[in-house]
Design a protein around this motif. Structure first.
Motif, PDB file in Angstrom:
ATOM      1  N   ILE A   7       0.879  -1.168   0.000  1.00  0.00           N
ATOM      2  CA  ILE A   7       0.000   0.000   0.000  1.00  0.00           C
ATOM      3  C   ILE A   7       0.918   1.220   0.000  1.00  0.00           C
ATOM      4  N   THR A   8       1.013   1.882  -1.161  1.00  0.00           N
ATOM      5  CA  THR A   8       2.025   2.914  -1.382  1.00  0.00           C
ATOM      6  C   THR A   8       1.380   4.292  -1.424  1.00  0.00           C
ATOM      7  N   SER A   9       1.995   5.228  -0.691  1.00  0.00           N
ATOM      8  CA  SER A   9       1.449   6.582  -0.581  1.00  0.00           C
ATOM      9  C   SER A   9       1.891   7.463  -1.745  1.00  0.00           C
ATOM     10  N   HIS A  10       1.390   8.686  -1.742  1.00  0.00           N
ATOM     11  CA  HIS A  10       1.757   9.680  -2.761  1.00  0.00           C
ATOM     12  C   HIS A  10       3.235  10.039  -2.683  1.00  0.00           C
ATOM     13  N   ASP A  27      11.147   0.508   2.225  1.00  0.00           N
ATOM     14  CA  ASP A  27      11.265  -0.933   1.994  1.00  0.00           C
ATOM     15  C   ASP A  27      10.012  -1.515   1.351  1.00  0.00           C
ATOM     16  N   ARG A  28      10.204  -2.649   0.695  1.00  0.00           N
ATOM     17  CA  ARG A  28       9.105  -3.414   0.094  1.00  0.00           C
ATOM     18  C   ARG A  28       9.278  -4.870   0.549  1.00  0.00           C
ATOM     19  N   LEU A  29       9.317  -5.047   1.872  1.00  0.00           N
ATOM     20  CA  LEU A  29       9.604  -6.359   2.476  1.00  0.00           C
ATOM     21  C   LEU A  29       8.424  -6.799   3.338  1.00  0.00           C
ATOM     22  N   THR A 116       0.706  -5.696  -6.172  1.00  0.00           N
ATOM     23  CA  THR A 116       1.133  -7.020  -5.738  1.00  0.00           C
ATOM     24  C   THR A 116       2.659  -7.032  -5.681  1.00  0.00           C
ATOM     25  N   LEU A 117       3.222  -8.127  -5.207  1.00  0.00           N
ATOM     26  CA  LEU A 117       4.668  -8.195  -5.012  1.00  0.00           C
ATOM     27  C   LEU A 117       5.436  -8.040  -6.313  1.00  0.00           C
ATOM     28  N   ASP A 118       4.836  -8.448  -7.432  1.00  0.00           N
ATOM     29  CA  ASP A 118       5.538  -8.323  -8.720  1.00  0.00           C
ATOM     30  C   ASP A 118       5.373  -6.933  -9.330  1.00  0.00           C
ATOM     31  N   GLY A 119       4.705  -6.027  -8.603  1.00  0.00           N
ATOM     32  CA  GLY A 119       4.565  -4.651  -9.067  1.00  0.00           C
ATOM     33  C   GLY A 119       3.312  -4.375  -9.864  1.00  0.00           C
TER      34      GLY A 119
END
Length: 126
Positions: A7-10, A27-29, A116-119
């Motif tokens: 869940i990525t912010s602005h 991080d994306r872990l 998702t994890l693969d972007g």
């Protein structure tokens, strides 16, 4: 497919559960992974890697073991592949200069991207 999302912010940081504290990180872990599950009535539970639900507790964003109304969120289209994440108090989850909170606005600070994890985009709009 694990069903886990980022869940990525602005500000291009990921929402995270860091030992029970909700925050944002580059991080994306595992600490930044969330699982969305059906809470009924078009709402979802947003569950962290520690198996606690994101909640709006009287205006404070936190985590809790409960799966009740305070832990229910509604996802809605914010345009351009982004979503608003709205609490039971009709407040949008936001990244305000690196601080996670909730607000009544519908601006850029309240827009999030679910991937998702693969972007790839995690299209999860009920």
């Amino acid at each position: 497919r694990s069903g886990k999302v980022l869940i990525t912010s602005h500000r291009n940081q990921q929402l995270e559960d860091r030992e029970g504290n909700v925050g944002l990180h580059n991080d994306r872990l595992s600490w930044q992974m969330w699982k969305l599950s059906d809470a009924g009535n078009g709402k979802v539970f947003i569950t962290s890697h520690r198996n606690q639900q994101l909640e709006d507790r009287e205006g404070n964003v936190g985590l809790h073991n409960d799966r009740l109304s305070w832990q229910m969120w509604k996802l809605s289209d914010a345009g351009n592949g982004k979503v608003f994440i709205t609490s039971h108090r009709n407040q949008r989850l936001e990244d305000r200069d690196g601080n996670v909170g909730v607000h009544s606005d519908y601006g850029d600070w309240q827009k999030w991207t679910l991937t998702t994890l693969d972007g790839s985009k995690a299209c999860y709009l009920p």
